[in-house]
Scaffold this motif. Structure first.
Motif, mmCIF file in Angstrom:
data_model
loop_
_atom_site.group_PDB
_atom_site.id
_atom_site.type_symbol
_atom_site.label_atom_id
_atom_site.label_comp_id
_atom_site.label_asym_id
_atom_site.label_seq_id
_atom_site.Cartn_x
_atom_site.Cartn_y
_atom_site.Cartn_z
ATOM 1 N N ILE A 271 8.803 -16.873 7.713
ATOM 2 C CA ILE A 271 9.851 -16.102 7.035
ATOM 3 C C ILE A 271 9.996 -16.661 5.624
ATOM 4 O O ILE A 271 10.149 -17.870 5.456
ATOM 5 N N VAL A 272 9.924 -15.782 4.651
ATOM 6 C CA VAL A 272 10.113 -16.219 3.264
ATOM 7 C C VAL A 272 11.356 -15.520 2.705
ATOM 8 O O VAL A 272 11.786 -14.493 3.242
ATOM 9 N N PRO A 273 11.951 -16.085 1.641
ATOM 10 C CA PRO A 273 13.120 -15.425 1.045
ATOM 11 C C PRO A 273 12.781 -13.968 0.690
ATOM 12 O O PRO A 273 11.712 -13.683 0.158
ATOM 13 N N THR A 274 13.687 -13.078 1.014
ATOM 14 C CA THR A 274 13.459 -11.645 0.792
ATOM 15 C C THR A 274 13.555 -11.335 -0.700
ATOM 16 O O THR A 274 14.463 -11.819 -1.387
ATOM 17 N N ILE A 275 12.620 -10.539 -1.176
ATOM 18 C CA ILE A 275 12.656 -10.069 -2.567
ATOM 19 C C ILE A 275 13.174 -8.636 -2.521
ATOM 20 O O ILE A 275 12.534 -7.777 -1.907
ATOM 21 N N GLY A 276 14.322 -8.388 -3.136
ATOM 22 C CA GLY A 276 14.890 -7.038 -3.104
ATOM 23 C C GLY A 276 15.425 -6.727 -1.721
ATOM 24 O O GLY A 276 16.521 -7.105 -1.365
ATOM 25 N N PHE A 277 14.622 -6.012 -0.925
ATOM 26 C CA PHE A 277 15.018 -5.756 0.458
ATOM 27 C C PHE A 277 13.776 -5.405 1.252
ATOM 28 O O PHE A 277 12.705 -5.176 0.702
ATOM 29 N N SER A 278 13.951 -5.355 2.561
ATOM 30 C CA SER A 278 12.840 -5.020 3.430
ATOM 31 C C SER A 278 13.376 -4.116 4.535
ATOM 32 O O SER A 278 14.491 -4.313 5.006
ATOM 33 N N VAL A 279 12.607 -3.093 4.896
ATOM 34 C CA VAL A 279 13.031 -2.175 5.955
ATOM 35 C C VAL A 279 12.345 -2.573 7.252
ATOM 36 O O VAL A 279 11.121 -2.697 7.298
ATOM 37 N N GLU A 280 13.135 -2.810 8.278
ATOM 38 C CA GLU A 280 12.619 -3.280 9.565
ATOM 39 C C GLU A 280 13.157 -2.371 10.664
ATOM 40 O O GLU A 280 14.112 -1.630 10.441
ATOM 41 N N VAL B 282 16.697 -1.114 9.922
ATOM 42 C CA VAL B 282 17.483 -2.152 9.251
ATOM 43 C C VAL B 282 17.092 -2.257 7.791
ATOM 44 O O VAL B 282 15.904 -2.374 7.466
ATOM 45 N N PHE B 283 18.091 -2.252 6.923
ATOM 46 C CA PHE B 283 17.880 -2.592 5.519
ATOM 47 C C PHE B 283 18.260 -4.060 5.386
ATOM 48 O O PHE B 283 19.437 -4.408 5.342
ATOM 49 N N ASP B 284 17.243 -4.904 5.417
ATOM 50 C CA ASP B 284 17.426 -6.363 5.336
ATOM 51 C C ASP B 284 17.427 -6.732 3.858
ATOM 52 O O ASP B 284 16.380 -6.845 3.229
#
Ligand code: GTP
Ligand code: MG
Length: 171
Positions: free
Chosen positions: A36-45, A56-58
């Motif tokens: 797991i790395v720090p999220t850049i912006g966001f990620s959809v899961e 999920v909007f992480d």
């Protein structure tokens, strides 16, 4: 089989609180990322429960990305707000971000359920979920269902209790 109901979920909280770790742990083990790395912006899961399919909007919790959060409020149907329970110094910052969220026009008048994870409960100096709840003034949230669980994103402890509560709110 029955088609699961789709729910848009926002995962919010300060950087390093454990959001991505928690969402990763909610996926089936064969779909979990190893690093797991720090999220850049966001990620959809995506993850499933017995009756729901969560999209999920992480979001990244880093200061420079927090202005992205509000663009996703309108379509969010539920919120997970994660805190690092061992980070006493930044609990005040978490509280400020929570207040900004709760006062936002796209959130303020909606009965959107909010699940709090008092995460990193394994750390020796972690605050209890009761203490985190007090520091965030959760008792002041009167117009939305909310619930707080102590959690460990690394082992998954506490996550099921929280997600069960969320599912009950959405039925
Ligand atoms: P941003 O994407 O930057 O907003 O951070 P995040 O909230 O997604 O945090 P992330 O999931 O990247 O986790 C940050 C660090 O905390 C990682 O090193 C995780 O392994 C660690 N971590 C997450 N949950 C726990 C926990 O319950 N206990 C402990 N000890 N460490 C945790
Ligand atoms: Mg992240």
């Amino acid at each position: 089989g029955l088609k699961k109901k789709e729910v848009h979920l926002l995962c919010l909280g300060l950087d390093n609180s454990g959001k991505t770790t928690i969402i990763n742990k909610l996926k089936p083990s064969n779909a979990q990322a190893q690093d797991i790395v720090p999220t850049i912006g966001f990620s959809v899961e995506k993850f499933k429960t017995s009756s729901l399919l969560f999209t999920v909007f992480d979001m990244s919790g880093q200061g420079r990305y927090r202005n992205l959060w509000e663009h996703y409020y309108k379509e969010g149907q539920a919120i997970i707000f994660v805190t690092d329970s061992s980070d006493k110094l930044r609990m005040i910052v978490a509280k400020e971000e929570l207040e900004t969220l709760l006062n936002h026009p796209d959130i303020k008048h909606r009965r959107i359920p909010i699940l709090f994870f008092a995460n990193k409960m394994d750390l020796r100096d972690a605050l209890s979920s009761v203490k985190v709840s007090q520091l965030l003034s959760l008792e002041n949230i009167k117009d939305k269902p909310w619930h707080i669980c102590a959690s460990n994103g690394l082992t998954g402890d506490g996550l099921q209790e929280g997600v069960d509560w969320l599912q009950d709110q959405i039925q």
